[in-house]
Each structure stands twice: as structure tokens, then as C-alpha cells.
Design an enzyme around this catalytic site. Structure first.
Site, PDB file in Angstrom:
ATOM      1  N   TYR A  72     -19.796 -11.374  46.758  1.00 26.39           N
ATOM      2  CA  TYR A  72     -19.149 -10.905  45.931  1.00 26.39           C
ATOM      3  C   TYR A  72     -18.344 -10.608  45.817  1.00 26.39           C
ATOM      4  O   TYR A  72     -17.831  -9.608  46.501  1.00 26.39           O
ATOM      5  CB  TYR A  72     -20.407  -9.738  45.544  1.00 26.39           C
ATOM      6  CG  TYR A  72     -20.990  -9.839  44.374  1.00 26.39           C
ATOM      7  CD1 TYR A  72     -20.049  -9.506  43.083  1.00 26.39           C
ATOM      8  CD2 TYR A  72     -21.919  -9.132  43.961  1.00 26.39           C
ATOM      9  CE1 TYR A  72     -21.057  -9.569  41.368  1.00 26.39           C
ATOM     10  CE2 TYR A  72     -22.751  -8.848  42.379  1.00 26.39           C
ATOM     11  CZ  TYR A  72     -22.217  -9.031  41.494  1.00 26.39           C
ATOM     12  OH  TYR A  72     -22.345  -8.984  40.059  1.00 26.39           O
ATOM     13  N   GLU A  74     -15.864  -8.550  43.088  1.00 32.67           N
ATOM     14  CA  GLU A  74     -14.963  -8.252  41.463  1.00 32.67           C
ATOM     15  C   GLU A  74     -13.950  -7.820  41.943  1.00 32.67           C
ATOM     16  O   GLU A  74     -14.113  -6.928  43.035  1.00 32.67           O
ATOM     17  CB  GLU A  74     -16.108  -7.070  40.506  1.00 32.67           C
ATOM     18  CG  GLU A  74     -17.449  -7.566  40.323  1.00 32.67           C
ATOM     19  CD  GLU A  74     -18.048  -6.713  39.738  1.00 32.67           C
ATOM     20  OE1 GLU A  74     -18.834  -6.720  39.187  1.00 32.67           O
ATOM     21  OE2 GLU A  74     -18.316  -5.506  40.167  1.00 32.67           O
ATOM     22  N   ASP A 218      -3.912 -23.930  24.224  1.00 38.15           N
ATOM     23  CA  ASP A 218      -5.257 -24.249  24.503  1.00 38.15           C
ATOM     24  C   ASP A 218      -5.326 -25.702  25.498  1.00 38.15           C
ATOM     25  O   ASP A 218      -5.111 -26.697  23.712  1.00 38.15           O
ATOM     26  CB  ASP A 218      -6.355 -24.322  23.530  1.00 38.15           C
ATOM     27  CG  ASP A 218      -8.022 -24.449  24.119  1.00 38.15           C
ATOM     28  OD1 ASP A 218      -7.391 -24.907  25.080  1.00 38.15           O
ATOM     29  OD2 ASP A 218      -8.867 -24.186  23.479  1.00 38.15           O
ATOM     30  N   THR A 244      -8.612 -25.787  31.511  1.00 33.32           N
ATOM     31  CA  THR A 244     -10.009 -25.998  31.799  1.00 33.32           C
ATOM     32  C   THR A 244      -9.641 -26.388  33.129  1.00 33.32           C
ATOM     33  O   THR A 244      -7.910 -26.957  33.245  1.00 33.32           O
ATOM     34  CB  THR A 244     -10.938 -27.085  31.693  1.00 33.32           C
ATOM     35  OG1 THR A 244     -10.333 -27.741  31.358  1.00 33.32           O
ATOM     36  CG2 THR A 244     -11.741 -26.491  30.582  1.00 33.32           C
ATOM     37  N   LYS A 247     -11.678 -31.995  33.921  1.00 32.16           N
ATOM     38  CA  LYS A 247     -11.573 -33.633  32.610  1.00 32.16           C
ATOM     39  C   LYS A 247     -10.309 -33.686  33.460  1.00 32.16           C
ATOM     40  O   LYS A 247     -10.773 -34.189  34.704  1.00 32.16           O
ATOM     41  CB  LYS A 247     -10.971 -32.858  31.627  1.00 32.16           C
ATOM     42  CG  LYS A 247     -11.758 -31.339  30.348  1.00 32.16           C
ATOM     43  CD  LYS A 247     -11.194 -31.032  29.614  1.00 32.16           C
ATOM     44  CE  LYS A 247     -12.365 -30.187  28.924  1.00 32.16           C
ATOM     45  NZ  LYS A 247     -13.034 -28.679  29.268  1.00 32.16           N
ATOM     46  N   ARG A 253     -15.506 -27.463  37.283  1.00 28.36           N
ATOM     47  CA  ARG A 253     -15.843 -27.338  36.049  1.00 28.36           C
ATOM     48  C   ARG A 253     -15.331 -25.372  36.301  1.00 28.36           C
ATOM     49  O   ARG A 253     -16.158 -24.562  36.956  1.00 28.36           O
ATOM     50  CB  ARG A 253     -17.372 -26.819  35.816  1.00 28.36           C
ATOM     51  CG  ARG A 253     -18.007 -28.109  34.975  1.00 28.36           C
ATOM     52  CD  ARG A 253     -19.111 -29.258  34.609  1.00 28.36           C
ATOM     53  NE  ARG A 253     -18.505 -30.378  33.829  1.00 28.36           N
ATOM     54  CZ  ARG A 253     -17.955 -30.599  32.979  1.00 28.36           C
ATOM     55  NH1 ARG A 253     -17.393 -29.050  32.518  1.00 28.36           N
ATOM     56  NH2 ARG A 253     -17.795 -31.500  32.648  1.00 28.36           N
TER      57      ARG A 253
END
Length: 424
Positions: A72, A74, A218, A244, A247, A253
């Protein structure tokens, strides 16, 4: 990832292997194990032509399945809300350093969980609810985050759509300029999920400057081509670039945001804590691996082969009477109308899937139905080249016109081709 070639690829049995610890999964949860094996075989036994998909390298998969998934974390390196983050901090710093070097950016945030998350962060950093945004309309290839009423973007902001020329299918920059002058948007978004040509980022920058708007690129689809020098970069022109990491880029991903140093703090705060919580450290490590791979000469050669394959495939489909949007492609993706062959996009997708060729449908600018959208990134990763693209174009037509035993014949040919070029 070593790209397979016709010289090294050999016919093999369907894939039945997996990572070393897969046997443990099979013993503990055979139901999920069967799903994974089934999907592994599906990917290897058919042609993956979805423009947004690719095959990651074994190294990327190894990072995704690593114990970093347990941590974890954060916050950001050196400023986490949890202890024990020294090593995951190192992984994220490596990912950031590689991303900024690869794309020539002053700042990179590699925490977004997806391309949509990256766009949300850009909007959160630069806009306020109710602001006007100019973006490509969904009917012309815009993404859900470009103003769909079903998406946060269409609910929080006032989107004005721009489109393409009715005759050529190319972006209409005069229309973009006219709409920008009329509506004075706070931001202009350039980018698409099905526009096969390179945007003129300099023209978008000039329009944005004229009306005092931010320019958000984008670049989810072309980012891998940009990394490999096979497409122009929006970095010199856009205030923020969203993308992303899968692709054509061939990573896990996920998403990322690139920007200048003057917007770095705003972008970082928009990602965490405004839109996301804990970072997925295994995914960030896998992004770092992919960025490292994309910085190599081998990846640059791959990116150019992707484009060359797309051009040949588009030409082959045009020769088979498909109506190719914009008359061709500059990128990895192709959009086409199969109506001249007597079927619509949804019917074509179903028949092609039955023959082992997997792709998507897409909106057709100024058309009544839907077309098909396909890409060459995954096929190129497998080692396929221009001869295979020509053959696949012929198989498209055979699949759409096949009935009964003929469909089985086409499926056998597709399987033979996929067996010669295994993804792993």
C-alpha cells in the site's frame, strides 16, 4: 520482448504453460485457473486485431505478478502515508525518470489507473465544473471522456464537439477555429479513439492560444508510436498529455500524465488525493519495464513496422472493396465501412470473430451505421509483416462471404497463421 519472425516462429500446440506459480493457482482455484488458460489459448489461437490491445513482454508480466502488488503506497515517493515504501519509491522514481526521458517531458505522473483516469486528472487540475471544453465529437471518433453524457466529462463540463470534413474524413481545423472563437473554451482536447491520421498539434496550439485555452492532448492510441519515433509528439505543443501505457506502447494496462514543471504540482494533486487513492505499485513497476523497453532501437523498429503493416492492411482491405475512412492511415489503426460487401459493422465483427479475427466496431462519420476498427500492434508484436497483412485482408472478405463449410475453411487458415506466429 523478442519479436517473433517467420524464420523463428514454428507451429506449436495450443499454449498450456503459464508462470511458475500457476500450478499453485490451479490447485487452489481450478475454476479461475481454467479461465486464465482458456484466455491464454484464445489469444494464441486467433488474430488479435483490436486497436487498443497488444501483447506485453514476459518481463512486464513478471512485474505485474510480483510481490509489489502487496504494498500500500498512498502518496508519492518520499511522501507516503504508509511505512515500508522505500523500495516501491525506487520503482516509481525509475518509472518517472524513464517516462520523462522517453518522451522529453519535464514531469510525469505514472499513477493513473487508466487512460480515463489520466484524462480525469487533467480536467481536475485545469478546469472547474461547468467550464466549456472543445473536443472531437463521439460520432467522429471522440472518447467517452470527451463529453459523453454517460461519462463524468459530459456531466461536469459543457462540451462543444468538433468533427471532420464530410468528403475527406479529415479533421476540419477551420471548424475547430470557428467553434473556439464562438465558445471561448477553457480547454481544447485533441485526440481520438478511431481517427487514423496524425493530428496537427501545432495548429491546435495556435487555436488554443488565440482563445486563451489550455491544450490537452489525449494521446492514448499513438503514444507507443511517439515513443518509437513513428508519430509526431504533442509534447512541444500541449499543456498536458494524457496517455495509456498499453496499446502500441506494449506495457501494462494503466495511464500516465505528462506536463511541464509549472503544472506538475496541480497534476499530482489531481491524481492523488483528488481522484485516486493508493498507487498500484506492481503496475507502476511494469510501466517502468515497458518504458525501458520502448527506449531501445528494437522498439523503434517495431513502431515503424506497426505503421507499415497498417498501411498494407488498409490497402489490402480497400482492394477487397472495404471503404477505408480518410482513404488510409498514418498510424496503427484502420477504420473501415464494410457496407460495400453487403454487411454492417456489427455483422462484420460477428462473422470475423467466428473465423478467429477479433476486432471492434466504431462510429462512421456522417454514416448511418457502424464500421469496423482494427489495429496492427499485436500482430506486429507476434512478428507478422506485410505479406501476412495482405493475406489477412483477403481472409476478411472470405470470412464475410463464407457460409457453412467455407467458414470452417477460413477458420483453419486463420489458425494456421496464428500457429506460425505465437505471442509467447
Amino acid at each position: 520482448m523478442p519479436v517473433r519472425t517467420a524464420a523463428t516462429a514454428t507451429a506449436t500446440a495450443p499454449v498450456t504453460t503459464a508462470p511458475a506459480d500457476f500450478d499453485a493457482l490451479r490447485r487452489q482455484d481450478p475454476e479461475i485457473a481454467e479461465v486464465i488458460l482458456g484466455e491464454t489459448n484464445r489469444q494464441a489461437d486467433s488474430l488479435q486485431l483490436i486497436a487498443a490491445e497488444n501483447f506485453t513482454s514476459p518481463a512486464v508480466l513478471a512485474a505485474l505478478g510480483s510481490p509489489l502488488a502487496n504494498k500500500y503506497a498512498e502518496g508519492y515517493p518520499g511522501a507516503r502515508h504508509h511505512g515500508g515504501c522505500e523500495l516501491v519509491d525506487a520503482a516509481e522514481r525509475i518509472a518517472i525518470e524513464r517516462a520523462t526521458a522517453l518522451f522529453g517531458a519535464e514531469h510525469a505522473n505514472v499513477q493513473p489507473h487508466s487512460g480515463s483516469s489520466a484524462v480525469l486528472a487533467a480536467y481536475a487540475a485545469l478546469l472547474r465544473p461547468g467550464d466549456t471544453v472543445l473536443a472531437m465529437g463521439l460520432a467522429f471518433g471522440g472518447h467517452l471522456t470527451h463529453g459523453s453524457p454517460a461519462n463524468f466529462s459530459g456531466r461536469w463540463f459543457e462540451f462543444v464537439p468538433y468533427g471532420v470534413d464530410a468528403e475527406t474524413g479529415l479533421l476540419d481545423y477551420d471548424q475547430v477555429r470557428r467553434l473556439a472563437r464562438e465558445h471561448r473554451p477553457k480547454a481544447i482536447v485533441c485526440g481520438s479513439i478511431s481517427y487514423p491520421r496524425h493530428p496537427d498539434y501545432e495548429a491546435f496550439r495556435e487555436i488554443a492560444d488565440e482563445v486563451g485555452a489550455y491544450l490537452i492532448a489525449d494521446a492514448a492510441h499513438p503514444m507507443g508510436l511517439i515513443a518509437g519515433g513513428a508519430a509526431p509528439s504533442p509534447l512541444p505543443y500541449a499543456d498536458v498529455v494524457c496517455a495509456t501505457t498499453h496499446k502500441v506502447l506494449r506495457g501494462p494496462r494503466g495511464g500516465m500524465v505528462l506536463c511541464g514543471s509549472h503544472l506538475a504540482e496541480r497534476i499530482d494533486r489531481a491524481v492523488f488525493p483528488f481522484t485516486q487513492g493508493g498507487a498500484q505499485m506492481h503496475t507502476i513497476a511494469a510501466k517502468a519495464v515497458a518504458f525501458g523497453e520502448a527506449a531501445t532501437p528494437a522498439f523503434a523498429a517495431y513502431a515503424h513496422r506497426v505503421v507499415a503493416n497498417a498501411k498494407v492492411l488498409a490497402e489490402g482491405l480497400a482492394a477487397e472493396d472495404f471503404a477505408i475512412t480518410t482513404g488510409g492511415t498514418d498510424t496503427h489503426l484502420i477504420t473501415a465501412d464494410p457496407a460495400p460487401l453487403g454487411v454492417d459493422g456489427r455483422t462484420a465483427r460477428g462473422r470475423l470473430a467466428a473465423a478467429g479475427m477479433v476486432l471492434d466496431t466504431c462510429a462512421l462519420p456522417y454514416g448511418d451505421g457502424r464500421g469496423i476498427r482494427l489495429g496492427t500492434a499485436a500482430l506486429t508484436t507476434q512478428g507478422m509483416g506485410e505479406p501476412e497483412m495482405a493475406r489477412i485482408a483477403a481472409l476478411f472478405t472470405a470470412a464475410l462471404r463464407a457460409e457453412g463449410d467455407e467458414t470452417h475453411r477460413v477458420r483453419r487458415e486463420v489458425r494456421e497463421l496464428s500457429e506460425r506466429f505465437r505471442p509467447y
